[in-house]
Structure formats: structure tokens, C-alpha cells
Design an enzyme around this catalytic site. Structure first.
Site, PDB file in Angstrom:
ATOM      1  N   ASP A  38     -54.371  52.682  95.080  1.00 12.17           N
ATOM      2  CA  ASP A  38     -53.971  51.826  96.425  1.00 12.17           C
ATOM      3  C   ASP A  38     -53.639  50.165  95.576  1.00 12.17           C
ATOM      4  O   ASP A  38     -53.810  50.157  94.570  1.00 12.17           O
ATOM      5  CB  ASP A  38     -54.895  50.766  97.289  1.00 12.17           C
ATOM      6  CG  ASP A  38     -54.811  51.743  98.505  1.00 12.17           C
ATOM      7  OD1 ASP A  38     -54.152  52.859  98.482  1.00 12.17           O
ATOM      8  OD2 ASP A  38     -55.900  52.019  99.283  1.00 12.17           O
ATOM      9  N   LYS A  60     -48.221  49.557  99.204  1.00 16.19           N
ATOM     10  CA  LYS A  60     -47.247  48.902  99.104  1.00 16.19           C
ATOM     11  C   LYS A  60     -46.617  48.288  98.471  1.00 16.19           C
ATOM     12  O   LYS A  60     -47.471  47.945  97.464  1.00 16.19           O
ATOM     13  CB  LYS A  60     -47.010  47.795 100.739  1.00 16.19           C
ATOM     14  CG  LYS A  60     -46.962  48.880 101.250  1.00 16.19           C
ATOM     15  CD  LYS A  60     -46.805  48.096 102.538  1.00 16.19           C
ATOM     16  CE  LYS A  60     -47.042  48.474 104.124  1.00 16.19           C
ATOM     17  NZ  LYS A  60     -48.502  48.940 104.712  1.00 16.19           N
ATOM     18  N   MET A 181     -57.396  40.253 105.608  1.00 21.11           N
ATOM     19  CA  MET A 181     -55.826  40.753 106.347  1.00 21.11           C
ATOM     20  C   MET A 181     -55.458  40.006 107.547  1.00 21.11           C
ATOM     21  O   MET A 181     -54.919  39.965 108.147  1.00 21.11           O
ATOM     22  CB  MET A 181     -55.454  42.037 106.848  1.00 21.11           C
ATOM     23  CG  MET A 181     -56.084  43.272 105.602  1.00 21.11           C
ATOM     24  SD  MET A 181     -55.940  44.597 106.974  1.00 21.11           S
ATOM     25  CE  MET A 181     -57.630  45.008 107.773  1.00 21.11           C
TER      26      MET A 181
HETATM   27  N1  SAH Z   1     -61.844  48.360 101.424  1.00 16.59           N
HETATM   28  C1  SAH Z   1     -61.456  46.991 101.494  1.00 16.59           C
HETATM   29  C2  SAH Z   1     -60.853  45.910 102.381  1.00 16.59           C
HETATM   30  C3  SAH Z   1     -59.175  46.635 103.029  1.00 16.59           C
HETATM   31  S1  SAH Z   1     -58.331  45.558 103.591  1.00 16.59           S
HETATM   32  C4  SAH Z   1     -62.952  46.132 101.004  1.00 16.59           C
HETATM   33  O1  SAH Z   1     -64.168  47.176 100.738  1.00 16.59           O
HETATM   34  O2  SAH Z   1     -63.333  45.519 100.318  1.00 16.59           O
HETATM   35  C5  SAH Z   1     -57.480  44.573 102.480  1.00 16.59           C
HETATM   36  C6  SAH Z   1     -58.407  43.771 102.685  1.00 16.59           C
HETATM   37  O3  SAH Z   1     -59.565  42.739 102.424  1.00 16.59           O
HETATM   38  C7  SAH Z   1     -57.215  41.887 102.165  1.00 16.59           C
HETATM   39  O4  SAH Z   1     -55.839  41.688 103.020  1.00 16.59           O
HETATM   40  C8  SAH Z   1     -58.147  41.226 101.922  1.00 16.59           C
HETATM   41  O5  SAH Z   1     -58.149  40.604 103.368  1.00 16.59           O
HETATM   42  C9  SAH Z   1     -59.650  41.737 101.741  1.00 16.59           C
HETATM   43  N2  SAH Z   1     -59.407  41.344 100.168  1.00 16.59           N
HETATM   44  C10 SAH Z   1     -59.861  42.416  99.203  1.00 16.59           C
HETATM   45  N3  SAH Z   1     -60.086  42.646  98.365  1.00 16.59           N
HETATM   46  C11 SAH Z   1     -59.639  41.057  98.253  1.00 16.59           C
HETATM   47  C12 SAH Z   1     -60.215  39.977  97.031  1.00 16.59           C
HETATM   48  N4  SAH Z   1     -60.473  41.011  95.458  1.00 16.59           N
HETATM   49  N5  SAH Z   1     -60.328  38.749  97.437  1.00 16.59           N
HETATM   50  C13 SAH Z   1     -60.203  38.394  98.677  1.00 16.59           C
HETATM   51  N6  SAH Z   1     -60.142  39.257  99.819  1.00 16.59           N
HETATM   52  C14 SAH Z   1     -59.604  40.728  99.587  1.00 16.59           C
END
Ligand code: SAH
Length: 518
Positions: A38, A60, A181
């Protein structure tokens, strides 16, 4: 042998910092035949994949909408049915808002074996990296991870929230509220939390690109945070944190490089060594291993009779490593070297030699090619022959000096350094947030300034690209020695030379010290 064939691993890639990828995840990538990944996955993690592994981006991107979840499920199933070892690599943890559950269910239905490799979720790690304790005795006795994405938003009309009031109930929760998100819905989330009972003065904080070199933190309150995010152009991925814990800033400033963001360039071995040292001093490091060592066939073709040479001369640790690897491949017993003496340019090269059980007989006081060439020339007895084993693109001065001294010698380019252009480009994209970039060789400078500029439309470092008026060149360009410095001067206009710092001692340690110099 065919164990794990046709099996799918759902792997969490962690929050962004490659150091926070799990060991088991890295092992899975290391033996994958197909990887589906992704947008949130750090592309550097894919470097660990074996040659020939198929890497498919399914997120995306700019100008494409990515695959639908159904299409992704079908693709995973198809690849597994072909008997491939499939790794589905997802940002953070695969089961935290990653739709990993849906993928696992689709595999269950098809009776395809799978296993889940947990990841460090951004919901916890981005907060810790920004200095926010997600729980805190007496202040935050729980935390709640909530999606800010409204499911039907895609189908709702502009300005109309499909799930109005959805966030109101969270307004009465104690503890730390963590919204993923959430960027697009910030005003709605903040408004509804207040409607649900939270004070407008509750600390609220946004962490953008947590754990990465681009991490940014914005502090406000429920009343102010949405406006601040808009003003300061916060973009996904970012996390909204609401609650008393959000007021903490637990990041130490006590180390000499605290707060510094340093891009480290060079070969894998050099970068790893330097970045460990710099991180130990508190810096945040972006590792750009864009130089690859490629052996040439010169040594094997020339197949020199080592008994004819009194001195073997090395100008880099890479040269030493390459030499021993190549003579092993040539089936040469190390005892054939027993009558040779060894000269090295500096302590790093000396250490590499010692790792193979040989103490250097000579090392100059100043670690330059000229000093080395001159020093060995002074020690060589009449009629003795010298053999230099080094990079094909090495300085011409070594041969010049020996010629001038009338010595018999051979100068073999046993390896070359090549630049990985994709890795150079990735570094350039980070240049605006870096205060320092280090260079450990002239070839590293060349690659940084010249790699694939025209093809990608990348104007190159220092050019006024998309952001006119704002130069993308870091404040300090730190180089290991005079050759590296010369390479930099050649590529920079005079008024930029003030950015250059050169190590006093031409070693990794010298480079680190030059980073500490204001
Ligand atoms: N599975 C992922 C989350 C996926 S949803 C996890 O466990 O982290 C995607 C959302 O994760 C993004 O919109 C954001 O809100 C958050 N996110 C993922 N990586 C991030 C990062 N390095 N810093 C801040 N937010 C992050």
C-alpha cells in the site's frame, strides 16, 4: 522445499520508520515471491525482497484510484493459487483499520492457508514518537482508537455527512481518543466531540507522518485544532489525539544532536555505521544507501601473481572486502599473500583488513591517497613492486605519484560504485526537511547531484522546483575529506559553499564530529 508455497502472509509494515518493522516481517519480505503493498508502506522495506520478486502497488496514488478491495482480494487469491509465496504488506498493523480482516476472510473462503504477522500500529507509535504517552497514571486510564473516516462518504453529496452525529457519543469518553483517517473530517469530529460533552479547551494534537523523518506535530485544543490544521496544511497520514495526554511533549533534548534531521548517504555498510552513531547522539536519521558496490572482473582476468608484489595497497574498506571475496571466488589460498606487506589509507580500512586476520604494516598520518602513495613509495625498496586494489573510479594521483617515483606497480580497479537512482530520488524528496546531508565519497556527491535528473523531471537538489523561492538544499553538507569537498564545490555556486563542512579526520568518526560542528 516447497514449504509456504501458495501461502499468504498478511504482514504489518509498521508506522513508517524502517527500524520499527518486525524481524518476522522482514523475514517474510526476504523470502517473498510476490508482494502486494500500500501507499503507507515505507518503500525502503521492499529492498529486502529477493531478486525477481514481483512487487505490486495496490494503493491509491496520484492519478490512479488503486484497486478496489474486491480486486485486491482476487489478486491475492490468484497469486496464491499460482503457488507463489505471497506477502500482503500493509501499513502499521494489518488488523488496525487496514481491511486485513476482509482479506483474511476472503482467504478462508477459498481455503488458502495464511498467517498474520502483527505490526507496530501508528495508533500507538506515532504518539510515542511525538512524545505523547497514550496512557498516563491519573490522567489517561484508557485509550480509544477510532476511525475518522465515514463509511458512506464516497457516496454522500458534497458537504453532507452521511453519518451525522457519529462522533457525539465519544465526547463522553474518558482517556485518550486517537482518531485515524481524520484529516478530512477534523471540523466535524471536533465539533461533535464538544457537542458530546468535551470542553473546547481539551488538548488536541495532530501528528503527521509519525516516526518518519517528516514527522510534524501541531498542538491546539478541540476549538482550534481544525483551523490550525487547515492553516498549516496538514495532510494524511496524520493522527488526531484528544485528551489530557495530548499536552505532553516527552522528547528529550539532552543529547547533542537532539532535534537534528540528518540524511546519511553512501553504501549500505557506511550508512548503517554512521546512522547508528548519529542516532546515538540524538539525531533523527534518514538512511539513503544509494551507492552499491559492484565487483569488476579485473582481478580475475589479470590474475596477478601475488608473490611478485611486496605491497598490497588498499584505499577503502570496500576494497578490502571485495578483494577477499574475489580471491576466494578465484580459489586462492590466503597463504599466497604471506610474503606481501599491507598498506591502508586509514583506520576504517585497517579495521576491515584486521577483520580478515591481517594487521596493516603501514597507515599514513593523514588519511589521503596522496599521503598513502607517498608513504608506501618511501618504504618500498628498489625493485619492489606495488599492487593497488581499489575502486575503478579512484583518484589518479596514486598512479601519478608512483610513476614519478619510478616504481613498478599495478593499479587494479577491482570494484565500482553505482548509484541506485530511485534511492537518490527518495532522498531528494526529503531534502526540504533535512538540516544536514553527509557524503562519504566523491561518487556519493556525484550521484546526489547528477542521477537521472532529466528523466524524472526532478530539477535536482538546490534547484527551485515546485516551490519557487525555497531552495531544497540542506543547511549543512558534510563531507568526509578533500576529494569529496572538491566534488561538492564543483557542483555548487560559490555563494552556497558556506554550507560545506569537511571532516577534520577522514573517517566515519570525523564525519560524525563534523555534524556536531554548528
Ligand atoms: N493499519 C494502519 C492504519 C491504516 S489506516 C496502522 O495500524 O497504523 C490509515 C491511517 O493510519 C492514516 O489515515 C493515518 O491516520 C494513520 N497513519 C498511518 N501511518 C501513520 C503515520 N506514520 N503517522 C500518522 N498517522 C498514520
Amino acid at each position: 522445499m516447497n514449504r509456504n508455497k501458495g501461502m499468504v502472509l498478511l504482514v504489518g509494515a509498521g508506522p513508517g520508520d524502517p527500524g520499527l518493522f518486525t524481524r518476522r516481517g522482514a523475514e517474510a519480505v526476504g523470502s517473498a515471491e510476490v508482494i502486494l503493498y500500500d501507499r503507507l508502506v515505507n518503500p525502503g522495506l521492499l529492498d529486502g525482497a529477493p531478486d525477481g520478486c514481483e512487487k505490486i502497488f495496490v494503493g491509491k496514488g496520484v492519478g490512479n484510484h488503486g484497486l478496489s478491495q474486491k480486486e485486491i482480494n482476487e489478486l491475492i487469491i490468484r497469486k496464491a493459487r499460482e503457488g507463489k509465496r505471497v506477502v500482503r504488506l500493509k501499513g502499521g498493523d494489518p488488523f488496525v483499520f487496514g481491511r486485513g480482516g476482509e482479506e483474511a476472510l476472503a482467504l478462508e473462503e477459498e481455503n488458502i492457508p495464511y498467517s498474520v504477522v502483527p505490526g507496530v500500529t501508528s495508533a500507538v507509535a506515532a504518539l510515542a514518537a511525538a512524545g505523547i504517552p497514550i496512557t498516563h497514571r491519573g490522567l489517561a486510564r484508557s485509550f480509544h482508537v477510532i476511525t475518522g473516516h465515514t463509511m458512506e462518504r464516497d457516496t454522500a453529496h458534497a458537504g453532507e455527512s452521511a453519518e451525522q452525529g457519529r462522533f457525539v457519543p465519544y465526547g463522553s469518553l474518558e482517556g485518550t481518543l486517537v482518531f485515524l483517517m481524520a484529516v478530512a473530517e477534523l471540523p466535524v469530529i471536533a465539533g461533535e466531540l464538544m457537542e458530546g460533552g468535551k470542553s473546547g479547551k481539551t488538548p488536541a494534537c495532530l501528528v503527521e507522518q509519525g516516526t518518519t523523518i517528516r514527522q510534524r506535530r501541531i498542538d491546539g485544543t478541540l476549538e482550534t485544532i481544525a483551523g490550525m490544521a487547515q492553516e498549516q496544511g496538514i495532510r494524511p497520514p496524520a493522527i488526531l489525539v484528544v485528551g489530557e495526554a495530548a499536552a505532553f511533549h516527552l522528547t528529550s533534548r539532552a543529547l547533542p544532536l537532539s532535534g537534528r534531521r540528518i540524511g546519511v548517504t553512501g553504501t549500505f555498510a557506511m550508512v548503517r555505521k554512521l546512522s547508528a552513531d548519529l542516532e546515538g547522539l540524538g539525531a533523527q536519521v534518514f538512511e539513503a544507501c544509494y551507492l552499491k558496490i559492484v565487483p569488476t572482473s579485473v582481478l580475475a582476468r589479470r590474475n596477478p601473481d601475488f608473490e611478485q608484489f611486496s605491497w598490497l595497497v588498499f584505499t577503502s574498506a570496500n576494497g578490502v572486502e571485495q578483494f577477499f571475496e574475489q580471491i576466494r571466488d578465484m580459489d586462492i589460498d590466503i597463504r599466497r599473500l604471506s610474503r606481501c606487506r599491507f598498506a591502508v589509507i586509514g583506520p576504517g580500512t585497517g579495521q576491515a583488513l584486521w577483520n580478515h586476520g591481517i594487521r596493516a604494516d603501514y597507515m599514513p598520518c593523514r588519511y589521503t591517497v596522496e599521503e598513502l602513495a607517498q608513504g608506501v613509495a618511501g618504504l618500498a625498496l628498489p625493485g619492489e613492486r606495488l599492487l593497488a586494489l581499489r575502486a575503478g573510479e579512484g583518484s589518479v594521483n596514486l598512479a601519478r605519484i608512483w610513476q614519478r617515483e619510478g616504481l613498478g606497480f599495478e593499479d587494479l580497479g577491482i570494484y565500482e560504485t553505482r548509484a541506485d537512482e530511485e534511492a537518490v530520488r527518495t532522498l531528494r524528496q526529503q531534502a526540504d526537511v533535512l538540516d544536514t546531508v553527509t557524503f562519504a565519497s566523491a561518487s556519493g556527491v556525484r550521484a546526489f547531484f547528477e542521477s537521472a535528473r532529466s528523466r524524472s523531471g526532478d530539477p535536482g537538489p538546490g534547484a527551485e522546483g515546485e516551490n519557487p523561492g525555497k531552495r531544497r538544499l540542506p543547511q549543512r553538507l558534510v563531507c568526509i575529506g578533500n576529494k569529496t569537498e572538491e566534488a561538492l564545490r564543483e557542483r555548487l555556486p560559490g555563494e552556497e559553499w558556506g554550507r560545506i563542512r569537511t571532516a577534520k579526520e577522514y573517517t566515519a568518526k570525523g564525519l560524525v564530529e563534523a555534524c556536531l560542528d554548528g
